[in-house]
Write a protein that holds these residues in place. Structure first.
Motif, PDB file in Angstrom:
ATOM      1  N   UNK A  42       0.700  -1.221  -0.040  1.00  0.00           N
ATOM      2  CA  UNK A  42       0.005  -0.129   0.170  1.00  0.00           C
ATOM      3  C   UNK A  42       0.775   1.363  -0.074  1.00  0.00           C
ATOM      4  N   UNK A  43       2.006   1.146   0.635  1.00  0.00           N
ATOM      5  CA  UNK A  43       2.735   2.426   0.788  1.00  0.00           C
ATOM      6  C   UNK A  43       3.436   2.692  -0.273  1.00  0.00           C
ATOM      7  N   UNK A  44       4.094   1.581  -0.881  1.00  0.00           N
ATOM      8  CA  UNK A  44       4.648   1.829  -2.232  1.00  0.00           C
ATOM      9  C   UNK A  44       3.829   2.409  -3.204  1.00  0.00           C
ATOM     10  N   UNK A  45       2.470   1.764  -3.380  1.00  0.00           N
ATOM     11  CA  UNK A  45       1.391   2.330  -4.428  1.00  0.00           C
ATOM     12  C   UNK A  45       1.075   3.796  -4.193  1.00  0.00           C
ATOM     13  N   UNK A  46       0.729   4.154  -2.743  1.00  0.00           N
ATOM     14  CA  UNK A  46       0.483   5.327  -2.547  1.00  0.00           C
ATOM     15  C   UNK A  46       1.544   6.514  -2.746  1.00  0.00           C
ATOM     16  N   UNK A  47       3.006   6.013  -2.559  1.00  0.00           N
ATOM     17  CA  UNK A  47       3.927   7.049  -2.678  1.00  0.00           C
ATOM     18  C   UNK A  47       4.002   7.406  -4.428  1.00  0.00           C
ATOM     19  N   UNK A  62      -7.201   8.395   0.394  1.00  0.00           N
ATOM     20  CA  UNK A  62      -6.626   7.128   0.791  1.00  0.00           C
ATOM     21  C   UNK A  62      -7.638   6.081   0.837  1.00  0.00           C
ATOM     22  N   UNK A  63      -8.909   6.452   1.792  1.00  0.00           N
ATOM     23  CA  UNK A  63      -9.927   5.228   1.771  1.00  0.00           C
ATOM     24  C   UNK A  63     -10.387   4.901   0.526  1.00  0.00           C
ATOM     25  N   UNK A  65      -8.717   5.001  -2.360  1.00  0.00           N
ATOM     26  CA  UNK A  65      -7.862   4.105  -3.164  1.00  0.00           C
ATOM     27  C   UNK A  65      -7.817   2.824  -2.592  1.00  0.00           C
ATOM     28  N   UNK A  66      -7.895   2.575  -0.982  1.00  0.00           N
ATOM     29  CA  UNK A  66      -7.918   1.131  -0.816  1.00  0.00           C
ATOM     30  C   UNK A  66      -9.366   0.607  -0.898  1.00  0.00           C
ATOM     31  N   UNK A  67     -10.468   1.282  -1.132  1.00  0.00           N
ATOM     32  CA  UNK A  67     -11.602   0.540  -1.824  1.00  0.00           C
ATOM     33  C   UNK A  67     -11.483   0.086  -3.277  1.00  0.00           C
ATOM     34  N   UNK A  68     -10.783   0.964  -3.925  1.00  0.00           N
ATOM     35  CA  UNK A  68     -10.441   0.715  -5.462  1.00  0.00           C
ATOM     36  C   UNK A  68      -9.660  -0.386  -5.870  1.00  0.00           C
ATOM     37  N   UNK A  69      -8.465  -0.526  -4.900  1.00  0.00           N
ATOM     38  CA  UNK A  69      -7.528  -1.437  -5.018  1.00  0.00           C
ATOM     39  C   UNK A  69      -7.670  -2.645  -4.060  1.00  0.00           C
ATOM     40  N   UNK A  70      -8.848  -3.173  -3.611  1.00  0.00           N
ATOM     41  CA  UNK A  70      -9.231  -4.190  -2.699  1.00  0.00           C
ATOM     42  C   UNK A  70      -8.171  -4.175  -1.197  1.00  0.00           C
ATOM     43  N   UNK A  71      -8.072  -3.054  -0.934  1.00  0.00           N
ATOM     44  CA  UNK A  71      -7.372  -2.927   0.541  1.00  0.00           C
ATOM     45  C   UNK A  71      -5.890  -3.104   0.179  1.00  0.00           C
ATOM     46  N   UNK A  72      -5.379  -2.866  -1.153  1.00  0.00           N
ATOM     47  CA  UNK A  72      -4.063  -3.196  -1.513  1.00  0.00           C
ATOM     48  C   UNK A  72      -3.494  -4.766  -1.352  1.00  0.00           C
ATOM     49  N   UNK A  95      -6.976   8.996  -8.164  1.00  0.00           N
ATOM     50  CA  UNK A  95      -6.155   9.964  -9.106  1.00  0.00           C
ATOM     51  C   UNK A  95      -6.051   8.762 -10.238  1.00  0.00           C
ATOM     52  N   UNK A  96      -6.867   9.583 -11.225  1.00  0.00           N
ATOM     53  CA  UNK A  96      -6.937   8.764 -12.335  1.00  0.00           C
ATOM     54  C   UNK A  96      -5.713   9.011 -13.581  1.00  0.00           C
TER      55      UNK A  96
END
Length: 198
Positions: A42-47, A62-63, A65-72, A95-96
């Motif tokens: 998750x941290x690598x993805x968000x960075x 962030x929430x 993102x977590x929903x879109x990426x299955x809680x990473x 962020x699209x």
């Protein structure tokens, strides 16, 4: 300017001194060790998504993102299809950016492959430096290091993308591999990794 004393009497760097969301993130999470695969992915993805943007933007999303990426969950993200990419590109809550979305899916696949070499956590933490910066002012905080450059190169060799040396240094800061809390900050040394670094 070094730190700013908040209404609670605690000293924080300027970036974390006024916005309540950033303040909470700084006080409770930033710089604390992350040693689980899903959390680190998750941290690598968000960075990566933060690249070129402010961290505040990413934190507010962030929430979503977590929903879109299955809680990473890297296994679930690695299985994303072109239809999933199209769905993400149509999701206004994140962020699209097509390159960053595809990089996240790609990095999930690379994360799974790294399990054969001990896993993402041991791989990343293997680049922890022998010492940490001791900045007194924000201007003294580095933006990259020899270790972040080496980590960037090593991850790219393993198939990761959007893991440049500056992005990887930001990751190292966020997960406590280095302590770049300003010396006067109330959070300096809070990770437990650098007890003598205050």
């Amino acid at each position: 300017m070094s730190t700013i004393i908040g209404p609670d009497g605690l000293a924080r760097p300027p970036w974390a001194a006024t916005d309540p969301l950033l303040m909470q993130y700084y006080d409770t999470e930033w710089g604390m060790p992350v040693r689980d695969e899903q959390g680190l992915f998750e941290r690598i993805s968000l960075e990566a998504f933060q690249s070129g943007l402010s961290w505040a933007i990413i934190l507010r999303k962030r929430l979503a993102f977590r929903e879109a990426f299955c809680d990473f969950d890297p296994e679930r993200v690695a299985a994303f299809t072109e239809a999933d990419v199209d769905k993400l590109l149509a999701e206004p809550a994140i962020v699209r950016n097509q390159r960053k979305i595809r990089a996240t899916i790609n990095n999930a696949k690379a994360t799974l492959l790294l399990r054969e070499k001990g896993g993402l956590v041991d791989f990343v933490w293997g680049f922890q430096p022998a010492d940490t910066p001791r900045p007194e002012t924000p201007e003294e905080v580095p933006t990259q290091s020899a270790e972040s450059l080496a980590l960037s190169k090593a991850l790219k060799k393993e198939g990761f993308s959007f893991v440049g040396p500056t992005t990887m240094f930001a990751l190292m800061e966020a997960i406590g591999m280095v302590d770049t809390h300003l010396l006067a900050s109330h959070r300096r040394g809070s990770s437990g990794i650098w007890p003598g670094a205050a």
